[in-house]
Each structure stands twice: as C-alpha cells, then as structure tokens.
Scaffold this active site. Sequence first.
Site, PDB file in Angstrom:
ATOM      1  N   ALA A  17       0.825  -1.213   0.000  1.00 34.92           N
ATOM      2  CA  ALA A  17       0.000   0.000   0.000  1.00 34.92           C
ATOM      3  C   ALA A  17       0.858   1.262   0.000  1.00 34.92           C
ATOM      4  O   ALA A  17       0.599   2.203  -0.761  1.00 34.92           O
ATOM      5  CB  ALA A  17      -0.939  -0.015   1.202  1.00 34.92           C
ATOM      6  N   GLU A  18       1.890   1.295   0.836  1.00 37.74           N
ATOM      7  CA  GLU A  18       2.735   2.486   0.880  1.00 37.74           C
ATOM      8  C   GLU A  18       3.501   2.666  -0.426  1.00 37.74           C
ATOM      9  O   GLU A  18       3.686   3.785  -0.896  1.00 37.74           O
ATOM     10  CB  GLU A  18       3.710   2.450   2.048  1.00 37.74           C
ATOM     11  CG  GLU A  18       4.531   3.721   2.122  1.00 37.74           C
ATOM     12  CD  GLU A  18       5.037   4.078   3.496  1.00 37.74           C
ATOM     13  OE1 GLU A  18       5.716   5.111   3.585  1.00 37.74           O
ATOM     14  OE2 GLU A  18       4.757   3.355   4.463  1.00 37.74           O
ATOM     15  N   SER A  19       3.911   1.572  -1.030  1.00 32.79           N
ATOM     16  CA  SER A  19       4.632   1.660  -2.300  1.00 32.79           C
ATOM     17  C   SER A  19       3.759   2.256  -3.392  1.00 32.79           C
ATOM     18  O   SER A  19       4.178   3.196  -4.082  1.00 32.79           O
ATOM     19  CB  SER A  19       5.118   0.271  -2.729  1.00 32.79           C
ATOM     20  OG  SER A  19       6.034  -0.242  -1.794  1.00 32.79           O
TER      21      SER A  19
END
Length: 141
Positions: A62-64
């Site tokens: 998700a952060e990527s």
Amino acid sequence: MQMTKEDVLAKANAASKNTLMETLDIVMVDYGEDFLVARMPVTSRVHQPDGVLHGGATAALAESVGSFASHIFIDTENMFVRGLEITANHLKSVKDGFIFAKASFLHKGRTTQLLDIKVTDEAGQLISICRLSTISLPKNK
C-alpha cells in the site's frame, strides 16, 4: 511531451530495482488519470508463520503504490515526496495468488496528499483498506 501509460508504468517499475519493491515482487500494473494499481504475489516470502499474508507486507504494498502515485501526480522536478503516516485495516486473509492495491487521491494538495488504497485479491474481494498521507517538499538545488 506527455508520457504514455506504458512509459509511466515502465519508469515506476524501473525505479524499483534494488529496493523493497523488487524484494517483494511489487509491480505497477495500471495507471489512469487519478489512480495507480500495483500487484504483489502472495507466496511464503510474504507469509506469517501460520501461512497467510503478513499485514506488514500488505502495508508495504500500500505504501509503495501510494507513494508512487504521489510521485507521479506531483511536480517531482522541483519537489520530493515522503510518506507521513499509513494505516491499514486488514479484513480478509489470503494464502496464495496475487493481491492488487489501487491508490486513489482523497486530497491532492500542494504540500500534503491523502490517498485511499484498496487491496483486493484476484477475485476482486476486499482484503485491506489503507490510508496514506504524503508530503511534498522542495528539493534543495
């Protein structure tokens, strides 16, 4: 010159070399006017000891995708993007296959951005809902 969808995806995926994204096999697979989608295989490399997808791997996916979305849609010639906070609500377990994370903006400001990231399995079932806030800061030249 406007970059094509294929150019944007190729550039994002090339930037993943020798990073956590490469280690987790995260690949950017779709891009549109206001979203970015990434895919990650669910294998033993991203499992918890009991054989299901680790929430930390989901959060990394998700952060990527969220950080790449901010990077793509912000003036990165003069600015750089950093994550400020991520939250993840895990709703369903996954043992294998692929998961997909679609990042969409809830707020796209000059300084801060807020992204909604829905993580689904291959059947389109919701696995996790994440929120990522990012900040755009000026590059020192």
